[in-house]
Design an enzyme around this catalytic site. Structure first.
Site, mmCIF file in Angstrom:
data_model
loop_
_atom_site.group_PDB
_atom_site.id
_atom_site.type_symbol
_atom_site.label_atom_id
_atom_site.label_comp_id
_atom_site.label_asym_id
_atom_site.label_seq_id
_atom_site.Cartn_x
_atom_site.Cartn_y
_atom_site.Cartn_z
ATOM 1 N N GLY A 669 -10.342 4.367 2.834
ATOM 2 C CA GLY A 669 -9.972 4.279 3.784
ATOM 3 C C GLY A 669 -7.951 4.114 3.503
ATOM 4 O O GLY A 669 -7.990 3.964 2.470
ATOM 5 N N CYS A 670 -7.631 3.685 4.991
ATOM 6 C CA CYS A 670 -6.028 3.798 4.474
ATOM 7 C C CYS A 670 -6.188 2.283 4.501
ATOM 8 O O CYS A 670 -4.727 1.971 3.039
ATOM 9 C CB CYS A 670 -5.227 4.621 5.936
ATOM 10 S SG CYS A 670 -5.399 3.762 7.334
#
Length: 852
Positions: A669-670
């Site tokens: 995920g970012c």
């Protein structure tokens, strides 16, 4: 929970079965005895089942530290010796004071896979503190602490206290440990009139150590010794560890320190390895090798001179202990005797019998006769356990040297002789070509040592130090040769050699400029390409309408070797894909069954799943049913980030070799990417739970309308959400193996993330020292930039890198605030996905990614 349920289920069935048998017993007393006996048996089986499954789980965790091959190789190596001959680990007193939880965790980790390290600890810093309280000034003579009766009394009390502290920490983790504060070391006075109660070890009582291991407990020793009459004496812990090792002859002697290895004081960098037979005199002549460093090197050499060549010394940090033991690259400084290395300028200078035995060839083979026609250099250690042959055409002194053979045996697995031979080859040959089978299990080793490669017909040509024109000619020659020969190629490399010697073999050199037509290769392509396959790869993008999908399409549009074959979106079916100019592509709405058939037919090299969380499982199952592992699958959602069957794709913190071999990759995920990069360099020094305050642009909320991506609602506003238990909080904690607190927000800007990370520290740091840790951790990483000031989110938007800065240290020195910025759509998603795909498909990691 799964293991417990399985065990309890088995126990329940067995008790139920035994209950039926009880009805046939004539008396109540016999029924009672029968029930007690069989309940104990089943409890014992249940316990063994738990231990067996726990060991399997721990071994799987090892695969996250290194590769599966490395973990299995070292487990076999370490498990093949007697338990007391695995490792002697010397622990400094400062480690027990500052890092006891990490120490206990690392030791428990080893014990869970069936290993029994013998731990010997000191207590110098603690002793100095107590002596100061008692107003006793420490005195030294030739670096040896003078020990009077009062100092000995305090030292004995401290050693016992620290010994029990470590035992208790291990027992809390469920690892059996036995305190052994004395009785192991037998000693006489070193010089009573000069040093007081300081001992010189004259014998080792190893029965006490063996008894602890046989009882299933880790032996935890102090360096207190005793005279035959029972007088306690103080002994230097390093000396005690060395004397113990001389008697037990372990594979590893490990010194744990806070620096994580020996540091070259001129370069300020950690020394990875020292081959004493080759490098001892060199290091002892260096001006920075003095005082404690000089003494330690001298003592280590004297120790290893008394031990088999399979033994080695490692100096490393506590938290890096598993990596030091179970990976080829290691983590600290590896010191071993090794063998002297030799260079021969012809085969005539060598022992022919040894040479033929190592190469496993007949004396009359064509290989030997062909070598005699060329200029030849051979590099070898003393017993020919490792051997490399480099040739060059006699008639053309300007021809590029070629690595004909590189072989090794299992005896050098733990000694890293291969890397030293490679350094010799590089020094003598500033240009080099070599070739291997494309499926060679050590392919990553070759990639890491080459400037580029070319793959065709299952073979890979590597090179370094040559011009673009020379590369083009060499590739033409290589391709022409493969079209005219069926020669089988294979290779061996690195410290991770298999048990059987495996060879490089050559291709016959053709005229470099006249044997192949010029329209096959492009010089401009060679300039941009480091390693690649011979044909373009086809990618199918499933769920292409979101922001991440759009950015991924844009990146592929500039990729030389990857093309889009399908883009799938239910809402956009039939429309033409914008932002992609290689060819016209229309959106389709692929169903699971269609993807299964496409997989069977080999229509796609890589499937990219750009779907919301919880959606892609049916599609992945369909691909697997088509033919599992035939194509790469990369998932951008969170569905498989906690699945050990998938490789977690964060190249800067993970194992790039695993990514090169991966068929299933979960893209991080970012927020998780930025947070892990923010915290990782300080993992060894974290004292309490870090807190991450994250703010994302509203593109992170996706395209589905909501208040979190409504610019009007966000105007002059910032929205906190998922205040606890956010999935990224679990992801960060899971992959760092460190609990974190994460608080996300969304703001009114479109693209980018800023992270403010508060990290409590277990020791005192200055800001410059923190920055240095980050620079060392990410040295050479092209997409991570360490900056002095506070990075701003506006400067990272639409950029492919991560910026880490701030490094604000609290006045106590024990808390730091790190600021990190990352583009959530690029390095936080699409860019990282392309990094992972490039690695898995055999391209340069950064192909198609604009580098600033």
């Amino acid at each position: 929970m799964i293991i417990s349920k399985v065990g309890k289920s088995a126990l329940s069935k067995s008790v139920s079965f035994n209950a039926k048998r009880l009805s046939f017993l004539p008396t109540l007393q016999r029924r009672k005895k029968f029930l007690i006996k069989h309940t104990k048996q089943q409890s014992r089986l249940y316990s063994q089942d738990l231990q067996r499954n726990e060991k399997e789980t721990i071994i799987k965790l090892l695969y996250n530290i290194g590769s599966k091959k490395e973990a299995e190789q070292y487990l076999r190596q370490f498990s093949s010796v007697e338990s007391q001959k695995f490792a002697v680990i010397k622990v400094g007193g400062a480690v027990i004071s500052n890092e006891i939880d990490s120490l206990a965790s690392s030791l428990s980790f080893l014990n869970r896979v069936g290993l029994y390290p013998i731990v010997l600890h000191g207590g110098g810093p603690q002793l100095n503190i107590e002596l100061e309280k008692a107003k006793i000034e420490p005195k030294y003579n030739n670096g040896i602490r003078i020990t009077d009766a009062k100092t000995l009394e305090i030292a004995r009390s401290i050693f016992i206290k620290e010994n029990l502290k470590l035992v208790e920490a291990l027992e809390k983790l469920g690892t059996r440990a036995r305190p052994i504060p004395g009785g192991v070391f037998i000693a006489d006075y070193l010089d009573r009139s000069e040093y007081g109660y300081v001992g010189q070890i004259t014998g080792i009582n190893k029965d006490i150590v063996n008894a602890s291991i046989e009882a299933g407990a880790l032996p935890i020793l102090t360096s207190l010794a005793e005279t035959p009459s029972g007088q306690i004496l103080n002994v230097n812990a390093d000396v005690a560890a060395g004397e113990l090792a001389k008697v037990l002859e372990p594979l590893k002697i490990i010194y744990l320190n806070e620096k994580g290895g020996l540091i070259n004081e001129e370069t300020k960098k950690k020394i990875d390895s020292i081959n004493l037979d080759e490098e001892y005199d060199h290091y002892m002549a260096q001006p920075w090798v003095k005082y404690g460093t000089r003494l330690k090197l001298k003592e280590i050499k004297e120790l290893l001179d008394h031990l088999p060549r399979t033994s080695s010394v490692a100096i490393t940090a506590v938290e890096q202990l598993p990596k030091e033991l179970f990976t080829d690259s290691g983590a600290g400084t590896l010191i071993r005797r090794g063998y002297r290395l030799f260079k021969f300028n012809s085969l005539d200078e060598m022992d022919k019998n040894k040479l033929q035995k190592r190469l496993q060839i007949n004396p009359s083979s064509d290989f030997i006769s062909n070598l005699s026609k060329k200029s030849c250099k051979v590099y070898s250690d003393e017993p020919y356990d490792a051997l490399a042959i480099v040739t060059q055409e006699k008639t053309n002194p300007n021809a590029i040297p070629f690595l004909e053979k590189f072989v090794a045996t299992k005896t050098i697995i733990l000694n890293n002789v291969i890397d030293n031979i490679w350094k010799m080859i590089q020094k003598d040959n500033p240009r080099l070509l070599w070739a291997i089978d494309d499926h060679d299990e050590n392919k990553a080793w070759h990639f890491s040592r080459s400037d580029g490669s070319y793959t065709i017909n299952g073979k890979t040509l590597f090179w370094y130090g040559i011009s673009v024109e020379e590369v083009s000619a060499a590739i033409k020659d290589f391709a022409a040769t493969l079209s005219n020969t069926n020669t089988t190629q294979s290779s061996s490399s690195g410290r991770a050699f298999t048990n059987v010697s495996r060879n490089f073999s050559t291709f016959t050199r053709y005229n470099q400029y006249n044997q192949y037509n010029n329209n096959t290769f492009s010089i401009s392509n060679l300039l941009r390409r480091q390693y690649s396959t011979s044909t373009s790869s086809k990618v199918a993008l499933i769920g292409a309408r979101g922001y991440t999908g759009q950015n991924f399409v844009s990146l592929l549009n500039n990729h030389q070797y990857i093309s889009l074959s399908h883009v799938s979106s239910r809402e956009l079916e039939g429309q033409e894909l914008s932002g992609y100019s290689k060819e016209k592509i229309k959106y389709v709405n692929l169903k699971a069954e269609q993807m299964k058939e496409m997989q069977k037919n080999g229509e796609v090299d890589c499937w990219v799943m750009a779907l919301p969380n919880g959606i892609c499982t049916p599609f992945v199952q369909a691909i697997n049913e088509g033919q599992a592992d035939k194509s790469l699958i990369l998932d951008l959602s969170a569905d498989y980030r906690f699945d050990n069957e998938w490789t977690y794709g964060l190249p800067e913190l993970g194992d790039r070799e695993s990514l090169r071999k991966a068929k299933k990759i979960s893209n991080p995920g970012c927020y998780a990417t930025g947070s892990q990069l923010s915290i990782a360099p300080l993992l060894p020094y974290i004292s309490e739970t870090p807190t991450i305050f994250g703010v994302s642009g509203y593109s992170g909320a996706g395209t589905k309308p909501s208040p979190k991506n409504d610019p009007k609602f966000l105007e002059n506003n910032m929205i906190p959400y998922s205040l606890t238990d956010h999935i990224h909080e679990r992801e960060i904690s899971y992959h760092l193996r460190k609990t974190v607190n994460f608080i996300p927000h969304v703001a009114s800007f479109f693209q980018g993330i800023t992270l403010t990370v508060n990290i409590p520290l277990s020791k005192t740091f200055k800001s410059a020292e923190i920055r240095e840790l980050y620079e060392q951790k990410y040295a050479g990483e092209k997409l991570i930039k360490i900056v002095d000031d506070v990075p701003l989110v506006k400067d990272i938007s639409k950029k492919h890198s991560v910026k880490i800065g701030g490094f604000g240290v609290h006045s106590s020195g024990k808390r730091v605030v790190i600021i990190t910025t990352i583009d959530n759509l690029l390095k936080g998603a699409a860019t990282q996905a392309l990094q992972n795909i490039n690695l898995a498909l055999g391209y340069d990691e950064y192909e198609g990614i604009p580098l600033e």
